[in-house]
Design a protein around this motif. Structure first.
Motif, PDB file in Angstrom:
ATOM      1  N   GLY A 109      -3.759 -75.205-133.095  1.00  0.00           N
ATOM      2  CA  GLY A 109      -4.678 -75.660-131.970  1.00  0.00           C
ATOM      3  C   GLY A 109      -4.689 -76.777-131.351  1.00  0.00           C
ATOM      4  O   GLY A 109      -4.107 -77.809-131.905  1.00  0.00           O
ATOM      5  N   GLU A 110      -5.427 -77.087-130.343  1.00  0.00           N
ATOM      6  CA  GLU A 110      -5.698 -78.467-129.863  1.00  0.00           C
ATOM      7  C   GLU A 110      -7.274 -78.780-129.793  1.00  0.00           C
ATOM      8  O   GLU A 110      -8.210 -77.825-129.620  1.00  0.00           O
ATOM      9  CB  GLU A 110      -5.171 -78.290-128.328  1.00  0.00           C
ATOM     10  N   ALA A 111      -7.582 -79.963-129.739  1.00  0.00           N
ATOM     11  CA  ALA A 111      -8.994 -80.442-129.533  1.00  0.00           C
ATOM     12  C   ALA A 111      -9.394 -79.826-128.304  1.00  0.00           C
ATOM     13  O   ALA A 111     -10.789 -79.333-128.000  1.00  0.00           O
ATOM     14  CB  ALA A 111      -9.179 -81.861-129.915  1.00  0.00           C
ATOM     15  N   LEU A 117     -16.488 -76.364-127.579  1.00  0.00           N
ATOM     16  CA  LEU A 117     -17.394 -75.361-127.764  1.00  0.00           C
ATOM     17  C   LEU A 117     -18.320 -75.751-128.958  1.00  0.00           C
ATOM     18  O   LEU A 117     -18.990 -74.872-129.585  1.00  0.00           O
ATOM     19  CB  LEU A 117     -16.419 -73.984-128.392  1.00  0.00           C
ATOM     20  N   GLY A 118     -18.477 -76.947-129.360  1.00  0.00           N
ATOM     21  CA  GLY A 118     -19.137 -77.339-130.589  1.00  0.00           C
ATOM     22  C   GLY A 118     -18.525 -76.832-131.838  1.00  0.00           C
ATOM     23  O   GLY A 118     -19.438 -77.032-132.846  1.00  0.00           O
ATOM     24  N   LEU A 119     -17.388 -76.510-131.950  1.00  0.00           N
ATOM     25  CA  LEU A 119     -16.738 -76.048-133.379  1.00  0.00           C
ATOM     26  C   LEU A 119     -16.164 -77.547-133.970  1.00  0.00           C
ATOM     27  O   LEU A 119     -15.922 -78.582-133.231  1.00  0.00           O
ATOM     28  CB  LEU A 119     -15.576 -75.111-133.137  1.00  0.00           C
ATOM     29  N   ASP A 120     -16.106 -77.551-135.159  1.00  0.00           N
ATOM     30  CA  ASP A 120     -15.513 -78.484-135.997  1.00  0.00           C
ATOM     31  C   ASP A 120     -14.161 -78.559-135.775  1.00  0.00           C
ATOM     32  O   ASP A 120     -13.339 -77.245-135.805  1.00  0.00           O
ATOM     33  CB  ASP A 120     -15.826 -78.116-137.661  1.00  0.00           C
ATOM     34  N   PRO A 125      -4.333 -81.175-142.112  1.00  0.00           N
ATOM     35  CA  PRO A 125      -3.978 -80.158-143.442  1.00  0.00           C
ATOM     36  C   PRO A 125      -5.023 -79.000-143.370  1.00  0.00           C
ATOM     37  O   PRO A 125      -4.449 -77.978-143.751  1.00  0.00           O
ATOM     38  CB  PRO A 125      -4.367 -81.223-144.602  1.00  0.00           C
ATOM     39  N   GLU A 126      -6.360 -79.206-143.068  1.00  0.00           N
ATOM     40  CA  GLU A 126      -7.148 -78.047-143.109  1.00  0.00           C
ATOM     41  C   GLU A 126      -6.813 -76.911-141.777  1.00  0.00           C
ATOM     42  O   GLU A 126      -6.828 -75.732-142.298  1.00  0.00           O
ATOM     43  CB  GLU A 126      -8.636 -78.449-142.836  1.00  0.00           C
ATOM     44  N   ARG A 127      -6.262 -77.596-140.877  1.00  0.00           N
ATOM     45  CA  ARG A 127      -5.913 -76.715-139.618  1.00  0.00           C
ATOM     46  C   ARG A 127      -4.745 -75.824-140.158  1.00  0.00           C
ATOM     47  O   ARG A 127      -4.648 -74.553-139.732  1.00  0.00           O
ATOM     48  CB  ARG A 127      -5.653 -77.345-138.547  1.00  0.00           C
ATOM     49  N   PHE A 128      -3.862 -76.368-140.877  1.00  0.00           N
ATOM     50  CA  PHE A 128      -2.587 -75.691-141.122  1.00  0.00           C
ATOM     51  C   PHE A 128      -3.288 -74.861-142.002  1.00  0.00           C
ATOM     52  O   PHE A 128      -2.585 -73.660-142.212  1.00  0.00           O
ATOM     53  CB  PHE A 128      -1.667 -76.585-141.908  1.00  0.00           C
ATOM     54  N   GLN A 129      -4.104 -74.975-143.109  1.00  0.00           N
ATOM     55  CA  GLN A 129      -4.650 -74.013-144.323  1.00  0.00           C
ATOM     56  C   GLN A 129      -5.171 -72.681-143.502  1.00  0.00           C
ATOM     57  O   GLN A 129      -4.998 -71.807-144.119  1.00  0.00           O
ATOM     58  CB  GLN A 129      -5.393 -74.626-145.341  1.00  0.00           C
TER      59      GLN A 129
END
Length: 337
Positions: A109-111, A117-120, A125-129
């Motif tokens: 993903g991309e910021a 959209l107000g998403l964290d 590392p968390e995006r990968f998991q």
């Protein structure tokens, strides 16, 4: 297993509206391209002249208007805007409607697409998991009748995807670094990356990581498709070929320069500061079809079997007709496919 050699078209949803993109997919099939891939952005890279049609209905419309080309996302993020179970359902439906023609390309993903959209927006590392877990959940939903899944980030209880194709929709993982590339080798049906970066990245980092992943899962070297999105700007006039890349100048920004930017206006401002030579740096820019073939051949020599061509210009019909008539025949004569 022998992976066939394929040449595809990147239908840039950041630059064109949905009706245009469907027309371009039809023309790409007519001109002999083997696949059409669309991006999935909530916001484009550029505010002025930008577009961001939703990929899911767009793929359905493309499938209804074509009969042969493979259709896929390059890439969709099944971890923030979408629950992975919703993506599993959507692509199962597409797979039923267009058997053997649909590919789910996924990435971390991309910021630009999530923060607005107000998403964290967690660290890499968390995006990968999250991506890893989403793939496991989608695979479970495609293979099980009643699925209960409790993960770190996602869960379902007694879930069933009722309309599933006989042939599983392949998952391709888009990656620019070794970790996601290694994951592609372990669990995916294909690997996606983009051209125009340091050649050592592909030869010394990404492709070795892909082999590591394949070996870890005891898979053959040719077990998955290897897709390179090749950025090209072809036109008989050199200045025109160069200037066409201006709309895609954001691609030339370094990861540090675009880190965390979620506003297309700010992305456009930073890209506008780049000289045209840097804006064009990610693209093969040439007026000579043989020079295009020579430059493209570097990726085939590395072992990529599926090249998807992205032209930055506003006249995509001209590109599809010229590339279909002048470049694809040369590539097939030299490499097959």
């Amino acid at each position: 297993m022998t992976i066939p050699l394929r040449f595809g078209y990147k239908a840039s949803a950041e630059q064109f509206g949905p009706s245009q993109l469907v027309d371009y997919a039809v023309l790409a099939e007519e001109m002999g391209f083997d696949s059409v891939f669309v991006s999935d952005h909530f916001q484009p890279w550029m505010h002025e002249g930008g577009h961001a049609p939703a990929a899911l209905p767009l793929l359905g419309a493309m499938g209804a208007q074509t009969s042969r080309v493979l259709l896929g996302t390059s890439v969709l993020t099944p971890t923030f805007r979408y629950h992975p179970a919703v993506i599993a359902q959507a692509f199962a439906t597409l797979g039923v409607m267009f058997p053997g023609r649909v590919i789910l390309g996924v990435g971390t993903g991309e910021a630009l697409n999530e923060v607005t959209l107000g998403l964290d927006w967690p660290d890499p590392p968390e995006r990968f998991q999250r991506l890893k877990e989403s793939i496991a959940l989608m695979e479970a939903l495609w293979s099980g009748e009643r699925v209960t899944y409790e993960g770190t980030y996602y869960s379902v209880t007694d879930a069933t995807v009722y309309d599933r194709p006989e042939q599983k929709v392949p998952i391709y993982i888009g990656a620019a670094g070794p970790a996601a590339t290694r994951l592609a080798g372990r669990v995916a049906d294909g690997f996606i990356t983009t051209s125009g970066k340091d050649p050592a990245l592909y030869a010394d980092k990404l492709l070795p990581a892909l082999r590591e992943g394949l070996e870890k899962s005891e898979r053959a070297a040719d077990a998955i498709d290897t897709l390179m999105e090749v950025k090209v700007s072809y036109h008989p006039d050199r200045d025109t070929a160069l200037e066409k890349t201006r709309f895609w100048a954001p691609l030339a920004l370094t990861p540090e320069e675009k880190m965390g930017i979620h506003d297309p206006i700010e992305m456009q401002r930073r890209a506008a500061e780049l000289p045209i030579e840097r804006a064009a740096s990610r693209f093969i820019v040439s007026t000579d079809p043989d020079e295009h073939v020579e430059s493209i051949s570097r990726y085939l020599d590395l072992g990529f079997r599926h090249l998807v061509f992205h032209d930055p210009g506003h006249d995509q019909e001209e590109f599809l007709r010229m590339y279909g008539a002048e470049i694809l025949p040369r590539l097939r004569a030299r490499f097959g496919g």
